[in-house]
Design an enzyme around this catalytic site. Structure first.
Site, PDB file in Angstrom:
ATOM      1  N   ILE A  21       0.850  -1.191   0.000  1.00  0.00           N
ATOM      2  CA  ILE A  21       0.000   0.000   0.000  1.00  0.00           C
ATOM      3  C   ILE A  21       0.888   1.244   0.000  1.00  0.00           C
ATOM      4  O   ILE A  21       0.604   2.228  -0.687  1.00  0.00           O
ATOM      5  CB  ILE A  21      -0.950  -0.025   1.221  1.00  0.00           C
ATOM      6  CG1 ILE A  21      -1.952  -1.172   1.062  1.00  0.00           C
ATOM      7  CG2 ILE A  21      -1.673   1.313   1.370  1.00  0.00           C
ATOM      8  CD1 ILE A  21      -2.890  -1.374   2.240  1.00  0.00           C
ATOM      9  N   ILE A  94       2.974   0.370   8.381  1.00  0.00           N
ATOM     10  CA  ILE A  94       3.747  -0.713   9.003  1.00  0.00           C
ATOM     11  C   ILE A  94       2.858  -1.519   9.955  1.00  0.00           C
ATOM     12  O   ILE A  94       2.136  -0.929  10.762  1.00  0.00           O
ATOM     13  CB  ILE A  94       4.928  -0.098   9.792  1.00  0.00           C
ATOM     14  CG1 ILE A  94       5.971   0.461   8.814  1.00  0.00           C
ATOM     15  CG2 ILE A  94       5.545  -1.104  10.757  1.00  0.00           C
ATOM     16  CD1 ILE A  94       7.086   1.218   9.490  1.00  0.00           C
ATOM     17  N   TYR A 157      -8.641 -11.967  12.263  1.00  0.00           N
ATOM     18  CA  TYR A 157      -7.811 -10.751  12.370  1.00  0.00           C
ATOM     19  C   TYR A 157      -7.258 -10.611  13.791  1.00  0.00           C
ATOM     20  O   TYR A 157      -6.195 -10.021  14.000  1.00  0.00           O
ATOM     21  CB  TYR A 157      -8.624  -9.523  11.941  1.00  0.00           C
ATOM     22  CG  TYR A 157      -7.752  -8.379  11.461  1.00  0.00           C
ATOM     23  CD1 TYR A 157      -6.888  -8.534  10.377  1.00  0.00           C
ATOM     24  CD2 TYR A 157      -7.784  -7.137  12.087  1.00  0.00           C
ATOM     25  CE1 TYR A 157      -6.092  -7.490   9.939  1.00  0.00           C
ATOM     26  CE2 TYR A 157      -6.999  -6.091  11.652  1.00  0.00           C
ATOM     27  CZ  TYR A 157      -6.154  -6.273  10.577  1.00  0.00           C
ATOM     28  OH  TYR A 157      -5.358  -5.235  10.148  1.00  0.00           O
ATOM     29  N   LYS A 164      -4.830  -2.632  15.912  1.00  0.00           N
ATOM     30  CA  LYS A 164      -5.393  -1.527  15.108  1.00  0.00           C
ATOM     31  C   LYS A 164      -6.285  -0.628  15.974  1.00  0.00           C
ATOM     32  O   LYS A 164      -6.344   0.584  15.763  1.00  0.00           O
ATOM     33  CB  LYS A 164      -6.187  -2.070  13.913  1.00  0.00           C
ATOM     34  CG  LYS A 164      -5.342  -2.718  12.828  1.00  0.00           C
ATOM     35  CD  LYS A 164      -4.279  -1.810  12.264  1.00  0.00           C
ATOM     36  CE  LYS A 164      -3.622  -2.363  11.011  1.00  0.00           C
ATOM     37  NZ  LYS A 164      -2.416  -1.638  10.627  1.00  0.00           N
ATOM     38  N   ILE A 193      -6.606  -5.667   0.672  1.00  0.00           N
ATOM     39  CA  ILE A 193      -5.814  -5.632  -0.566  1.00  0.00           C
ATOM     40  C   ILE A 193      -4.776  -6.749  -0.472  1.00  0.00           C
ATOM     41  O   ILE A 193      -4.157  -6.936   0.585  1.00  0.00           O
ATOM     42  CB  ILE A 193      -5.096  -4.259  -0.719  1.00  0.00           C
ATOM     43  CG1 ILE A 193      -6.123  -3.124  -0.847  1.00  0.00           C
ATOM     44  CG2 ILE A 193      -4.154  -4.268  -1.918  1.00  0.00           C
ATOM     45  CD1 ILE A 193      -5.527  -1.727  -0.838  1.00  0.00           C
ATOM     46  N   THR A 195      -1.617  -8.126  -0.326  1.00  0.00           N
ATOM     47  CA  THR A 195      -0.222  -7.716  -0.139  1.00  0.00           C
ATOM     48  C   THR A 195       0.496  -8.811   0.646  1.00  0.00           C
ATOM     49  O   THR A 195      -0.137  -9.750   1.126  1.00  0.00           O
ATOM     50  CB  THR A 195      -0.128  -6.411   0.670  1.00  0.00           C
ATOM     51  OG1 THR A 195      -0.686  -6.651   1.966  1.00  0.00           O
ATOM     52  CG2 THR A 195      -0.856  -5.252   0.010  1.00  0.00           C
TER      53      THR A 195
HETATM   54  P1  NDP Z   1       3.221  -4.932   3.237  1.00  0.00           P
HETATM   55  O1  NDP Z   1       3.678  -6.283   3.697  1.00  0.00           O
HETATM   56  O2  NDP Z   1       3.500  -4.561   1.848  1.00  0.00           O
HETATM   57  O3  NDP Z   1       3.773  -3.804   4.217  1.00  0.00           O
HETATM   58  C1  NDP Z   1       4.002  -3.998   5.582  1.00  0.00           C
HETATM   59  C2  NDP Z   1       5.260  -3.263   5.919  1.00  0.00           C
HETATM   60  O4  NDP Z   1       5.522  -3.312   7.334  1.00  0.00           O
HETATM   61  C3  NDP Z   1       6.490  -3.849   5.230  1.00  0.00           C
HETATM   62  O5  NDP Z   1       7.165  -2.867   4.502  1.00  0.00           O
HETATM   63  C4  NDP Z   1       7.344  -4.329   6.396  1.00  0.00           C
HETATM   64  O6  NDP Z   1       8.725  -4.223   6.146  1.00  0.00           O
HETATM   65  C5  NDP Z   1       6.923  -3.351   7.470  1.00  0.00           C
HETATM   66  N1  NDP Z   1       7.370  -3.799   8.791  1.00  0.00           N
HETATM   67  C6  NDP Z   1       7.022  -4.923   9.463  1.00  0.00           C
HETATM   68  N2  NDP Z   1       7.712  -5.003  10.621  1.00  0.00           N
HETATM   69  C7  NDP Z   1       8.494  -3.883  10.669  1.00  0.00           C
HETATM   70  C8  NDP Z   1       9.449  -3.389  11.614  1.00  0.00           C
HETATM   71  N3  NDP Z   1       9.739  -4.038  12.745  1.00  0.00           N
HETATM   72  N4  NDP Z   1      10.073  -2.214  11.346  1.00  0.00           N
HETATM   73  C9  NDP Z   1       9.802  -1.540  10.218  1.00  0.00           C
HETATM   74  N5  NDP Z   1       8.923  -1.956   9.272  1.00  0.00           N
HETATM   75  C10 NDP Z   1       8.288  -3.130   9.508  1.00  0.00           C
HETATM   76  O7  NDP Z   1       1.633  -4.943   3.521  1.00  0.00           O
HETATM   77  P2  NDP Z   1       0.525  -3.793   3.414  1.00  0.00           P
HETATM   78  O8  NDP Z   1       0.895  -2.805   2.402  1.00  0.00           O
HETATM   79  O9  NDP Z   1      -0.747  -4.530   3.306  1.00  0.00           O
HETATM   80  O10 NDP Z   1       0.553  -3.151   4.875  1.00  0.00           O
HETATM   81  C11 NDP Z   1       0.742  -1.766   5.112  1.00  0.00           C
HETATM   82  C12 NDP Z   1      -0.228  -1.286   6.177  1.00  0.00           C
HETATM   83  O11 NDP Z   1      -1.549  -1.313   5.660  1.00  0.00           O
HETATM   84  C13 NDP Z   1      -0.254  -2.127   7.451  1.00  0.00           C
HETATM   85  O12 NDP Z   1      -0.406  -1.281   8.565  1.00  0.00           O
HETATM   86  C14 NDP Z   1      -1.504  -2.956   7.258  1.00  0.00           C
HETATM   87  O13 NDP Z   1      -2.045  -3.439   8.473  1.00  0.00           O
HETATM   88  C15 NDP Z   1      -2.390  -1.918   6.609  1.00  0.00           C
HETATM   89  N6  NDP Z   1      -3.599  -2.410   5.952  1.00  0.00           N
HETATM   90  C16 NDP Z   1      -3.508  -3.412   5.033  1.00  0.00           C
HETATM   91  C17 NDP Z   1      -4.644  -3.893   4.423  1.00  0.00           C
HETATM   92  C18 NDP Z   1      -4.562  -5.013   3.435  1.00  0.00           C
HETATM   93  O14 NDP Z   1      -5.596  -5.658   3.188  1.00  0.00           O
HETATM   94  N7  NDP Z   1      -3.419  -5.282   2.827  1.00  0.00           N
HETATM   95  C19 NDP Z   1      -5.985  -3.345   4.727  1.00  0.00           C
HETATM   96  C20 NDP Z   1      -5.960  -2.256   5.677  1.00  0.00           C
HETATM   97  C21 NDP Z   1      -4.804  -1.834   6.268  1.00  0.00           C
HETATM   98  P3  NDP Z   1       9.614  -5.541   5.850  1.00  0.00           P
HETATM   99  O15 NDP Z   1       8.840  -6.377   4.863  1.00  0.00           O
HETATM  100  O16 NDP Z   1      10.880  -5.005   5.316  1.00  0.00           O
HETATM  101  O17 NDP Z   1       9.746  -6.223   7.180  1.00  0.00           O
END
Ligand code: NDP
Length: 256
Positions: A21, A94, A157, A164, A193, A195
């Site tokens: 995202i 994150i 979840y 959250k 989404i 991901t």
């Molecule tokens: P991604 O996996 O693409 O992104 C999650 C990110 O969190 C990654 O870049 C990951 O980095 C990072 N992360 C995890 N642990 C750490 C840490 N200790 N320090 C720094 N970064 C960290 O998934 P999404 O794009 O789906 O998620 C992004 C946000 O959107 C989240 O908050 C998620 O809950 C929220 N969201 C997602 C939805 C969905 O359906 N996908 C719906 C609604 C909200 P790395 O991989 O390098 O560890």
């Protein structure tokens, strides 16, 4: 696109790959004229970010930051300060919970798993805001990503829903702390989404199917749509909005 963010410096945290995202958001902010910096945690994410930005914004700083470590956050913002001077926005995208905590009964959540989900997915916004604030001397906007599971029970979840809920409450407390400094703090509650992070949730494909069937608009949400909303929240177009949780979910939250 209108250059709504011309001259604005914005940090994007949480691009893991092209499906993230945060990447959907970064592209919209870039198109609107913002100067971006990125933080990552894993080495793979760093490689992916480098590849993703190589054509459009090769000069954007890419900084390591594990949000479980205060010293990482402090050093990252120090580097951003040296690069940008003033910061106008932060995208906090994150979250993390152990895969085994994202299924079954919520009461089976382990103490360690609970604390880890809270630390990475909710507390990190607090810590990031603390270090971002001194750089946001001209005011600005902090945007985080949340999900409906923080407001109501969504199957599997579990521990992430509770994280959250804490994140959404933090948005309100931070909005009050920073309102007088002209720093706005808001959340985007995105629809599901596909991901990397979402793949950890058991039966995520069923969630997508149910969402598509029930949402008033009868379709899934795209990262571009979330990106457009983040652009709005980072721009002066949303100058009167803070402490808000904006649903970008094709209306699912009114029916689901
Ligand atoms: P991604 O996996 O693409 O992104 C999650 C990110 O969190 C990654 O870049 C990951 O980095 C990072 N992360 C995890 N642990 C750490 C840490 N200790 N320090 C720094 N970064 C960290 O998934 P999404 O794009 O789906 O998620 C992004 C946000 O959107 C989240 O908050 C998620 O809950 C929220 N969201 C997602 C939805 C969905 O359906 N996908 C719906 C609604 C909200 P790395 O991989 O390098 O560890």
């Amino acid at each position: 696109m209108q250059q709504l963010l011309k001259g604005k410096n914005i940090l994007v945290m949480g691009v893991a790959n092209k499906w993230s995202i945060a990447w959907g958001i970064a592209q919209k902010l870039h198109e609107a004229g913002a100067h971006l910096a990125f933080t990552y945690q894993g080495e793979k994410s760093e490689e992916n970010i480098q590849r993703l930005i190589s054509d459009t914004m090769p000069e954007a700083p890419i900084i390591h930051c594990d949000v479980q470590k205060d010293e990482d956050i402090q050093t990252a913002f120090q580097q951003i300060g040296e690069k940008f001077g003033v910061l106008h926005g932060v995208i906090h995208s994150i979250a993390h919970a152990r895969k085994e905590e994202l299924e079954g009964q919520y009461y089976d959540t382990s103490r360690e798993g609970y604390l880890m989900a809270q630390e990475i997915s909710a507390y990190s916004l607090v810590a990031v805001t603390k270090y971002a604030k001194p750089l946001m001397t001209e005011g600005g906007s902090i945007v985080t990503l949340t999900y409906l599971g923080g407001e109501r029970v969504i199957k599997n979840y579990n521990v992430m829903g509770v994280a959250k809920a804490a994140l959404e409450a933090s948005v309100k407390y931070l909005a009050v702390d920073l309102g007088k400094e002209h720093i706005r703090v808001n959340a985007i509650s995105a629809g599901p989404i596909k991901t990397l992070a979402a793949k950890g949730i058991k039966n995520f494909s069923n969630m997508l199917k149910e969402f598509e069937e029930k949402s008033p608009m009868g379709r899934l949400i795209s990262t571009e749509e979330v990106g457009n909303t983040a652009l709005f929240l980072c721009s002066d177009m949303s100058s009167g909005i803070t402490g808000e949780n904006l649903h970008v979910d094709c209306g699912y939250h009114v029916v689901g």
